[in-house]
Design a protein around this motif. Structure first.
Motif, PDB file in Angstrom:
ATOM      1  N   PRO A 267      22.686 -18.933  33.194  1.00 23.26           N
ATOM      2  CA  PRO A 267      22.337 -18.117  32.018  1.00 23.26           C
ATOM      3  C   PRO A 267      23.110 -18.563  30.775  1.00 23.26           C
ATOM      4  O   PRO A 267      24.317 -18.823  30.832  1.00 23.26           O
ATOM      5  CB  PRO A 267      22.742 -16.708  32.446  1.00 23.26           C
TER       6      PRO A 267
ATOM      7  N   ASP B   7      16.466 -15.198  29.152  1.00 20.57           N
ATOM      8  CA  ASP B   7      17.467 -15.054  30.205  1.00 20.57           C
ATOM      9  C   ASP B   7      17.164 -13.888  31.137  1.00 20.57           C
ATOM     10  O   ASP B   7      17.731 -13.799  32.233  1.00 20.57           O
ATOM     11  CB  ASP B   7      18.865 -14.875  29.598  1.00 20.57           C
TER      12      ASP B   7
ATOM     13  N   ASP C  24      17.562 -12.362  36.811  1.00 23.00           N
ATOM     14  CA  ASP C  24      16.524 -12.431  35.786  1.00 23.00           C
ATOM     15  C   ASP C  24      16.032 -11.059  35.336  1.00 23.00           C
ATOM     16  O   ASP C  24      15.073 -10.969  34.574  1.00 23.00           O
ATOM     17  CB  ASP C  24      15.344 -13.268  36.291  1.00 23.00           C
TER      18      ASP C  24
END
Length: 446
Positions: free
Chosen positions: A34, A201, A229
């Motif tokens: 991320p 993200d 997610d």
């Protein structure tokens, strides 16, 4: 399990020794974390069609450093070859050879992506030949790339633009570290459905997902990745795996459901749990599976039937319950885990190969049934993945299996999970009935 050889040949002395002896030199792959940039370095968009211009403009809007012409000796993060207007095999030479002149400038872990149209709907023999030729070109090119670079293709339906939502979603997936172990593969975008998420993200924010076989290995990685997610996850596994299952569910702030998926009421119990605990159900990942390997000459009915029951019959029953439920009608996603054994076969796995081939057939036939309510169903087919099961293989067999792909290494459970997370997202809303291999471009078999 750690691939110590790959670590060794990426160290100073090990790298020099491997090079002198001509040994395989697998690269450390760029995997997603991320906050990572989508791609490092300029993106060369090659092609002279309107579709190429439109795609280049969109990528500029994403903040990428886009080139329409390569600069001498400039390291490229990616090369995107737009071939959506190709009508004849003779049209391939110029763009393909142009790519060849830029390959030496492709950075380690770089990406090559083709964007073309599916041969299935080509209007003429010449256009079909050209489109199928792109298939052979791309898969061959993938075997020539080095240093962790990959090559993959996007096939568009006849009227779809290069900037349709799922085409852009596929471009993002193939550019990113999420596709690290996907190589030499094509993904067909057949519908204009789908949309890019507001948060790249957290593309699954607000979704409720069920993952079967979630207590260990690939299933645990899938659950963790969907949670990362943004999804709320229901982790499902058999009662015997209860402690591991609880640990996985607690680690991702989800819920655990102890359930034998081969039960006749498994589908209904999954739906009831998701709705009662989380209010809805958006995503189902069929990951649970077993192996009972034997040569066919030594195969007994129990080994055969148990694998069929868990690996495919259970999925069919659960899908029947999902399709009949009013709680699974808001653009739902089903993703099944198949295997390259179901595509290319594997010695001693006639039962497993039949079950995983069955998964592919189920996915293709179920796709039209999902269309009326905006749903999709797809499969991923892992190759050699580093798990507890592969760690128990004899060392020589394990080492050979690791190197028999274009990337010269085994994949990680995370690689399978990343492909599933993409197919579960709104970005893949125009992709259905497809099988995406996560195998590093396996060199043996289909």
């Amino acid at each position: 399990m750690t691939d110590k050889y790959t670590q060794l040949v990426n160290s100073g002395i090990g790298r020099d020794v491997a090079k002198r002896l001509g040994l395989p030199q697998p690269a450390i792959l760029r995997r997603y974390h991320p906050g990572d940039p989508l791609i490092t370095g300029p993106v060369l968009v090659n092609g002279d069609s309107v579709g190429a211009d439109d795609l280049a403009t969109t990528l500029l809007g994403w903040g990428l450093d886009v080139r329409r012409n390569a600069l001498p000796k400039e390291k490229l993060g990616a090369i995107i070859v737009v071939l959506d207007a190709v009508q004849h095999p003779e049209d391939l030479g110029k763009p393909v050879l142009s790519v060849g002149t830029s390959l030496r400038d492709l950075a380690p872990n770089g990406r090559v992506i083709t964007v073309s149209r599916t041969p299935r709907t080509a209007p003429t023999p010449a256009s079909s030949a050209a489109r199928q030729g792109i298939d052979g070109f791309l898969r061959s090119l993938a075997k020539e790339l080095r240093n962790g670079a990959t090559a993959n293709g996007i096939l568009l339906g006849e009227e779809l633009a290069t900037t349709s939502p799922s085409a852009l979603g596929a471009v993002r997936f193939f550019l990113s570290g999420r596709s690290a172990y996907v190589d030499g593969q094509f993904l067909t975008v057949s519908s204009p459905a789908g949309k890019l998420p507001s948060s790249m993200d957290k593309p699954l924010a607000g979704k409720v997902a069920v993952v079967t076989g979630a207590a260990r290995g690939i299933g645990a990685a899938i659950a963790a990745t969907l949670h990362r997610d943004g999804a709320t996850v229901v982790a499902v596994d058999i009662p015997a795996a209860g402690d591991h299952l609880a640990a996985v569910a607690n680690g991702i702030h989800g819920t655990a459901l102890q359930l034998d998926i081969s039960r006749s009421d498994a589908g209904q119990r999954i739906i009831e749990h998701a709705v009662e605990r989380h209010g809805k159900l958006d995503i189902v990942v069929h990951n649970a599976g077993i192996t009972r390997d034997r040569l066919l000459a030594n195969m007994d009915p129990g080994r055969w039937q148990s694998v069929i029951n868990v690996n495919i019959a259970a999925q069919l029953k659960i899908n029947e319950a999902l399709l009949a439920s009013d709680h699974f009608k808001d653009s739902p996603r089903i993703i099944s885990v198949s295997s390259t054994s179901g595509i290319a076969g594997n010695r001693g796995q006639t039962n497993y190969g039949a079950s995983k081939g069955g998964v592919i057939g189920m996915v293709r036939a179920t796709a039209p049934l999902m269309e009326p309510f905006g749903g999709t169903i797809n499969a991923v087919a892992p190759g050699f993945i580093e798990t507890e099961m592969t760690a128990r293989m004899p060392m020589a067999v394990r080492e050979a299996a690791r190197r028999l792909n274009s990337l010269k290494q085994g994949g990680k459970p995370q690689d399978v999970a990343e492909a599933i997370a993409f197919l579960a997202s709104d970005s893949a809303g125009g992709v259905s009935g497809e099988v995406l291999r996560v195998c590093g471009q396996q060199l043996v078999g289909a």
